[in-house]
Design a protein around this motif. Structure first.
Motif, short mmCIF file in Angstrom:
data_model
loop_
_atom_site.label_atom_id
_atom_site.label_comp_id
_atom_site.label_asym_id
_atom_site.label_seq_id
_atom_site.Cartn_x
_atom_site.Cartn_y
_atom_site.Cartn_z
N GLY A 20 136.25 93.00 -120.33
CA GLY A 20 137.70 92.74 -120.44
C GLY A 20 138.11 91.70 -121.38
O GLY A 20 139.20 92.02 -122.05
N PHE A 23 138.62 93.96 -124.52
CA PHE A 23 139.96 94.49 -124.50
C PHE A 23 140.88 93.86 -124.88
O PHE A 23 141.89 94.15 -125.69
CB PHE A 23 140.00 95.30 -123.28
N GLY A 48 142.70 94.39 -119.39
CA GLY A 48 141.51 93.62 -119.92
C GLY A 48 141.73 92.31 -119.05
O GLY A 48 140.53 91.72 -118.72
#
Length: 149
Positions: A20, A23, A48
C-alpha cells in the motif's frame, strides 16, 4: 517471559503495508484533483491508503495472540509462476489458444486434477479468451500463429 506472536499475520500485515505504501508513494507524483474532479493520482492514493489500513488491522491484533509460522507449499507457487512464464513465451510465437492451453496444463500441476477436467478447462478458457480479448475487445492477439522462431 516472552510472549509468542502470530508471525504469519504479522508478515502478511507488513506485506500489505509495504504494498500500500508503494502505491501511495508512486501515485503522489500525479495530480490528485478534488473529490468532484478526481485526478489520475486520487484513486491509487486512496486504494494504497486503504491497503495500508488493512495491513495495520491484520498486524496489530497478531502481535497479541499466539500463532505458528506456516510451512509454505512451494509446488503451487512454482507451478503458477511457471505457467505465467510459459504463457508469455508461447503467446507471441503460437497465438492465444496454444498459450492458454499451455498455461492451463502447467498451472494444473499445482494440484492433483483429473486430466479430463484440465482439458475441459483449457477448452473453455480458450473460447472465453478468443471471444473476450480478440473479438470483444479487439486486442490484436491472433488465436493461432505459426512463428516458431
Amino acid at each position: 517471559m516472552r510472549r509468542a506472536r502470530d508471525l504469519a499475520d504479522i508478515i502478511g500485515g507488513v506485506a500489505l503495508i509495504g504494498g500500500g505504501a508503494w502505491f501511495v508513494l508512486h501515485s503522489t507524483g500525479y495530480n490528485m484533483g478534488t473529490l468532484r474532479r478526481m485526478g489520475p493520482g486520487y484513486f491509487p492514493v486512496i486504494i494504497g491508503s486503504l491497503v495500508c489500513l488493512f495491513g495495520i488491522l491484520v498486524m496489530v491484533p497478531a502481535m497479541f495472540r499466539q500463532g505458528t509460522l506456516p510451512v509454505p507449499d512451494w509446488r503451487p507457487f512454482v507451478a503458477i509462476c511457471l505457467s505465467v512464464l510459459v504463457f508469455a513465451l508461447v503467446v507471441e510465437r503460437l497465438g492465444l489458444v496454444p498459450a492458454t492451453v499451455c498455461l492451463t496444463f502447467v498451472a494444473a500441476l499445482a494440484e492433483r486434477v483429473k486430466p479430463l477436467q484440465v482439458v475441459l478447462l483449457a477448452a473453455g478458457l480458450c473460447v472465453i479468451g478468443v471471444v473476450v480479448f480478440s473479438k470483444g475487445l479487439g486486442i490484436p492477439i491472433p488465436a493461432f500463429r505459426w512463428n516458431f522462431f
